[in-house]
Write a protein that holds these residues in place. Structure first.
Motif, PDB file in Angstrom:
ATOM      1  N   VAL A   1       0.838  -1.201   0.000  1.00 20.92           N
ATOM      2  CA  VAL A   1       0.000   0.000   0.000  1.00 20.92           C
ATOM      3  C   VAL A   1       0.871   1.248   0.000  1.00 20.92           C
ATOM      4  CG1 VAL A   1      -1.649   1.331   1.374  1.00 20.92           C
ATOM      5  CG2 VAL A   1      -1.987  -1.121   1.057  1.00 20.92           C
ATOM      6  N   ALA A   2       1.920   1.255   0.803  1.00 16.80           N
ATOM      7  CA  ALA A   2       2.813   2.420   0.842  1.00 16.80           C
ATOM      8  C   ALA A   2       3.507   2.607  -0.505  1.00 16.80           C
ATOM      9  CB  ALA A   2       3.839   2.247   1.959  1.00 16.80           C
ATOM     10  N   GLY A   3       3.949   1.517  -1.117  1.00 10.05           N
ATOM     11  CA  GLY A   3       4.590   1.620  -2.427  1.00 10.05           C
ATOM     12  C   GLY A   3       3.634   2.127  -3.491  1.00 10.05           C
ATOM     13  N   ALA A   4       2.396   1.658  -3.440  1.00  8.43           N
ATOM     14  CA  ALA A   4       1.407   2.134  -4.413  1.00  8.43           C
ATOM     15  C   ALA A   4       1.115   3.615  -4.229  1.00  8.43           C
ATOM     16  CB  ALA A   4       0.121   1.317  -4.285  1.00  8.43           C
ATOM     17  N   LEU A   5       1.042   4.067  -2.984  1.00  9.95           N
ATOM     18  CA  LEU A   5       0.814   5.495  -2.728  1.00  9.95           C
ATOM     19  C   LEU A   5       1.992   6.332  -3.227  1.00  9.95           C
ATOM     20  CD1 LEU A   5      -0.845   5.490   0.803  1.00  9.95           C
ATOM     21  CD2 LEU A   5      -1.865   6.183  -1.360  1.00  9.95           C
TER      22      LEU A   5
ATOM     23  N   THR B   1       3.763   9.704  -9.923  1.00 12.03           N
ATOM     24  CA  THR B   1       3.155   9.796 -11.247  1.00 12.03           C
ATOM     25  C   THR B   1       2.402  11.109 -11.417  1.00 12.03           C
ATOM     26  OG1 THR B   1       2.926   7.398 -11.306  1.00 12.03           O
ATOM     27  CG2 THR B   1       1.576   8.657 -12.842  1.00 12.03           C
ATOM     28  N   VAL B   2       1.647  11.491 -10.409  1.00  7.92           N
ATOM     29  CA  VAL B   2       0.902  12.751 -10.492  1.00  7.92           C
ATOM     30  C   VAL B   2       1.861  13.933 -10.560  1.00  7.92           C
ATOM     31  CG1 VAL B   2      -0.642  14.274  -9.206  1.00  7.92           C
ATOM     32  CG2 VAL B   2      -1.176  11.852  -9.415  1.00  7.92           C
ATOM     33  N   ALA B   3       2.932  13.881  -9.772  1.00 14.47           N
ATOM     34  CA  ALA B   3       3.917  14.975  -9.801  1.00 14.47           C
ATOM     35  C   ALA B   3       4.592  15.055 -11.161  1.00 14.47           C
ATOM     36  CB  ALA B   3       4.945  14.776  -8.697  1.00 14.47           C
ATOM     37  N   ALA B   4       4.905  13.913 -11.760  1.00 13.47           N
ATOM     38  CA  ALA B   4       5.551  13.922 -13.077  1.00 13.47           C
ATOM     39  C   ALA B   4       4.595  14.422 -14.156  1.00 13.47           C
ATOM     40  CB  ALA B   4       6.053  12.527 -13.420  1.00 13.47           C
ATOM     41  N   LEU B   5       3.329  14.034 -14.066  1.00  4.32           N
ATOM     42  CA  LEU B   5       2.377  14.449 -15.092  1.00  4.32           C
ATOM     43  C   LEU B   5       2.021  15.927 -15.010  1.00  4.32           C
ATOM     44  CD1 LEU B   5      -0.024  11.412 -15.327  1.00  4.32           C
ATOM     45  CD2 LEU B   5       1.717  12.150 -16.938  1.00  4.32           C
TER      46      LEU B   5
END
Length: 84
Positions: free
Chosen positions: A9-13, A19-23
């Motif tokens: 769960v921590a890795g997925a978060l 991903t959001v920061a890169a996008l």
């Protein structure tokens, strides 16, 4: 088993946040095709620089220090006087 679940769960978060920061980066958006690249505008001629008009002599008070004098930084009057 619980450690594996919490780690997943921590890795997925962390992956989601990365991903959001890169996008949100405009370069990444263009490379992924999310937005169209802006057309490149080439400036044909460099504009002429605008020079400011020559400075007129300003009236300086008799007791105030000029800009660039060495006593400006360590003047006692600077530390102990209170201007209105």
């Amino acid at each position: 088993m619980l450690n594996f679940l919490l780690g997943a769960v921590a890795g997925a978060l962390m992956a989601a946040v990365a991903t959001v920061a890169a996008l949100r980066n405009p370069d990444v958006q263009v490379r992924m095709g999310l937005v169209r690249p802006e057309p490149v505008t080439i400036q044909t001629r460099r504009p002429e620089p605008v020079c400011p008009p020559p400075a007129a002599q300003t009236h300086v008070q008799a007791g105030s220090p000029q800009v660039g004098q060495p006593d400006m930084l360590f003047a006692r009057r600077r530390f102990w006087s209170v201007a209105p």
